[in-house]
Design a protein around this motif. Structure first.
Motif, PDB file in Angstrom:
ATOM      1  N   ALA A  71       0.843  -1.200   0.000  1.00  0.00           N
ATOM      2  CA  ALA A  71       0.000   0.000   0.000  1.00  0.00           C
ATOM      3  C   ALA A  71       0.877   1.248   0.000  1.00  0.00           C
ATOM      4  O   ALA A  71       0.605   2.223  -0.711  1.00  0.00           O
ATOM      5  CB  ALA A  71      -0.914  -0.009   1.225  1.00  0.00           C
ATOM      6  N   ARG A  72       1.960   1.198   0.768  1.00  0.00           N
ATOM      7  CA  ARG A  72       2.854   2.360   0.863  1.00  0.00           C
ATOM      8  C   ARG A  72       3.519   2.621  -0.494  1.00  0.00           C
ATOM      9  O   ARG A  72       3.595   3.750  -0.959  1.00  0.00           O
ATOM     10  CB  ARG A  72       3.913   2.087   1.938  1.00  0.00           C
ATOM     11  N   ASP A  75       1.161   4.132  -2.933  1.00  0.00           N
ATOM     12  CA  ASP A  75       0.956   5.559  -2.642  1.00  0.00           C
ATOM     13  C   ASP A  75       2.067   6.399  -3.259  1.00  0.00           C
ATOM     14  O   ASP A  75       1.804   7.428  -3.891  1.00  0.00           O
ATOM     15  CB  ASP A  75       0.971   5.810  -1.126  1.00  0.00           C
ATOM     16  N   ILE A  76       3.294   5.958  -3.052  1.00  0.00           N
ATOM     17  CA  ILE A  76       4.441   6.708  -3.589  1.00  0.00           C
ATOM     18  C   ILE A  76       4.365   6.758  -5.113  1.00  0.00           C
ATOM     19  O   ILE A  76       4.564   7.805  -5.740  1.00  0.00           O
ATOM     20  CB  ILE A  76       5.773   6.077  -3.139  1.00  0.00           C
ATOM     21  N   ALA A  78       1.718   6.526  -6.981  1.00  0.00           N
ATOM     22  CA  ALA A  78       0.624   7.411  -7.408  1.00  0.00           C
ATOM     23  C   ALA A  78       1.061   8.870  -7.307  1.00  0.00           C
ATOM     24  O   ALA A  78       0.756   9.689  -8.183  1.00  0.00           O
ATOM     25  CB  ALA A  78      -0.612   7.162  -6.545  1.00  0.00           C
ATOM     26  N   GLN A  79       1.805   9.198  -6.244  1.00  0.00           N
ATOM     27  CA  GLN A  79       2.292  10.573  -6.073  1.00  0.00           C
ATOM     28  C   GLN A  79       3.197  10.988  -7.226  1.00  0.00           C
ATOM     29  O   GLN A  79       3.098  12.097  -7.755  1.00  0.00           O
ATOM     30  CB  GLN A  79       3.137  10.670  -4.805  1.00  0.00           C
TER      31      GLN A  79
END
Ligand code: ADP
Length: 268
Positions: A71-72, A75-76, A78-79
């Motif tokens: 998940a982490r 997130d990165i 996607a950023q």
């Protein structure tokens, strides 16, 4: 850097004679070198998020990961993808502005209303960390392309928020200075060292690269502002003191600003 660049060509001419043609290509060389710099900058700006993105992709493919890590990482990723999207979007806006000679449809802009929108956006961006004030002269109108001006003036306001530490104050003004109608944003932020001020509107120019990136900047904002203002016969004036704050002021040409709404309507 003021040296001239000359192209020299020699042609045979008559017996043992040569005709020599020289051409001043200083300007051509200059725009060519600017274009090369620009391409290099774009590539560099996109390369960083792309490297991060492919690095994480690789890791996810090669290694067994816990749900939390997965998940982490997503997130990165996607950023970074969002960052690339912002850069490409700003580049497209800039290309469009540079391509069009004339601004799109012009309107009589309700500036106090536009300022209220800018203030609300700033409040959202600041999330309670700054004091944000506005003062607007109700009777003063400007004629222009509302979307373009909204985005250019909004850029100045969001910069003020992004470059002002928590607890600082930002003031947005629209007033008649006696010497023309002026929109201004004043902040009590980090300020800009004097030697950087003349270069701020160059594409990708930043005083502090890492700070700009941390706050979501692309370095294209003020380049876009410059183009929009040029199309509106407006001038950008920057005053700043390092460590104390900055003022970005936009001075509109008298021919675009009106007290009288009938005269403004006629000007469109
Ligand atoms: P960015 O996306 O990096 O903010 P801009 O083109 O909007 O790019 O601004 C260029 C640079 O000008 C910024 O990186 C920052 O160093 C400086 N700058 C702009 N506005 C301010 C401000 N209000 N206070 C301090 N520095 C600023």
């Amino acid at each position: 850097n003021r040296q001239k660049v000359l192209a020299v060509q020699a042609f045979p001419y008559g017996d043992n004679r040569k005709l020599v043609l020289t051409q001043d290509i200083t300007e051509l060389e200059r725009t060519d070198s600017m274009r090369r710099d620009f391409v290099a900058n774009v590539s560099h700006e996109l390369k960083t998020p792309l490297t991060v993105l492919s690095g994480f992709l690789e890791t996810m493919r090669e290694l067994p990961l816990s749900e939390a890590d997965r998940a982490r990482y997503l997130d990165i990723m996607a950023q970074q993808a969002a960052r690339m999207q912002i850069i490409v979007n700003d580049l497209l806006v800039l290309a469009k502005l540079e391509g069009d000679a004339k601004p799109p449809v012009e309107h009589m802009i309700d500036m106090p209303n536009l300022l209220r929108h800018l203030r609300d956006d700033a409040l959202g961006l600041s999330s309670g960390k700054h004091t944000i004030e506005m003062e607007a002269d109700d009777g003063l109108t400007v004629v222009g392309a509302e979307n373009e001006l909204m985005s250019a003036l909004g850029n100045l306001v969001s910069n003020a928020v992004r470059y002002t530490p928590e607890g600082g104050k930002i003031t947005i003004r629209w007033r008649d200075t006696g010497d023309g109608a002026v929109f201004s944003v004043t902040d009590t932020g980090i300020g800009i060292p004097a030697e950087h001020i003349p270069r701020l509107t160059e594409r990708f120019y930043r005083v502090d690269r890492s700070r700009s990136r941390d706050t979501g900047g692309t370095g294209l904002g003020l380049a876009i502002v410059k183009h929009v203002l040029q199309r509106h016969d407006a001038l950008l004036q920057v005053k700043s003191e390092e460590g104390r704050g900055s003022e970005f002021a936009v001075r509109f040409a008298a021919a675009r600003t009106f007290r009288d709404k009938v005269a403004a309507a006629k000007a469109i």
